[in-house]
Design an enzyme around this catalytic site. Sequence first.
Site, short mmCIF file in Angstrom:
data_model
loop_
_atom_site.label_atom_id
_atom_site.label_comp_id
_atom_site.label_asym_id
_atom_site.label_seq_id
_atom_site.Cartn_x
_atom_site.Cartn_y
_atom_site.Cartn_z
N GLY A 98 5.70 6.85 97.69
CA GLY A 98 6.80 6.90 96.74
C GLY A 98 7.49 5.55 96.59
CB CYS B 89 17.52 8.21 104.30
SG CYS B 89 18.36 6.63 104.01
CB SER C 15 25.13 2.26 102.16
OG SER C 15 25.04 2.74 100.84
CD GLN D 293 18.82 6.55 97.67
OE1 GLN D 293 19.99 6.35 98.01
NE2 GLN D 293 17.81 6.48 98.51
#
Length: 435
Positions: A193, A47, A111, A122
């Site tokens: 998800g 994202c 992040s 991920q």
Amino acid sequence: MLLCFSSSHRTADFDLLERLERHAPAITAALSEHSDIVSGSVVLATCNRFEAYLEIDEPLPAARAVSTEAVLDAVSSAAGIDPDTLRAASAVYSDHAVAEHLFAVTSGLESVVVGEGEIAGQVRRALESARAAGSVTSELERVFQVASRTSRGVKNRTGIMSAGRSMVRLALDLAESRVSDWSQTRVLLVGTGKYAGASLAALRDRGATDVRVYSPSGRAPKFARSHDILPVASDGLVDALAESDLVVTCSAVTDYVLTRSVLADALTRPGALERRLVIDLGLPRNVDPAVSELLGVELLDLETITLHAPLKELQAADDARSIVDAAAAEYRARTAEQAVTPALVALRKHVFDVLDAEIDRARGRGDGSEQTEAALRHLAGVLLHTPSVRARELARNGDASAFVDGVAALFGVDVEAEAASRPRLSAVDDESAAS
């Protein structure tokens, strides 16, 4: 040579990241078409970042710039983004800097929310996808495996993972001022998800009990059963929106789930709530930004959430950075050692070839015994130990060529010719053969 193309929240706006994420399959395919330059690839799309980790068959410094431009052009063309715009919104790492960057990313140091826990998974899934596609080389496998171990070390030895909050929890923190009582808040969750599961867990931690789920792909009933909530029928989205105080979207679809017209329709339904907060955690966006123009609708998207990311936990982040730096230094040293591996393998082969020839002659004369042969082989191994240790020391100090030249001068061994005559081995196989 390793190369990493990186575009993240640090270098690009979310519109550009969204375009890259939407075109991830096309970019992956475009990179694979450059097989003359790119021998392997792992693409990471989350994202708040889009990264392509590549192994490039261009080791010479003069060729690296050409390779870098070829990669940028491939990404630009596949994503439909102007090359100059892409160049200004990205960073390119090469050689050992790739490993250091990947270790930091996997450990949560790069992040939006420092220390967030989702990134390690991920990265792991990106590697698994590349394996399934057959695009992982032995060197990419090695650097990603070290990244995974480094991430676990950071998690186990520092407090950064517990201090760091996920994007979901940060979004709900920002929603606190708009929610007077979580237990009375009617929530609509869009998506089924892993992120939806994390969102539901975070909502329940705050006391939310009235949660329903809608899925654009029709998976709502299955998700609802496994998480003990109610599903919304495929044709019930508008009614569900009308009845919800809070809407959290985290679907993987590439088109808007909530458009301005859909939400406007919901607002006109009899008994529709006057105000609602919409949190869009999707990338690509799940919600048309134009919904914020509707009276009584407030939108929190990833770009807005990122602006409110908290300052990092300094001590925990410093400790984590030290672990990452140490792992990167060891990776550089191990990589440097590989420069002498062909010479060590060639030297070992030369010595044992000579030994085998002498043993064969002795056998032909009827001399020697099994005990003598075993003793001679042991002696050869002992004699090779010190050169092996010294070779790795020289390599770690950046002087691998001294050992390679020494082997050629003292024993007349042509390392390049010997390496070319052997079947190509992986890095692990090479190290085993040299030991």
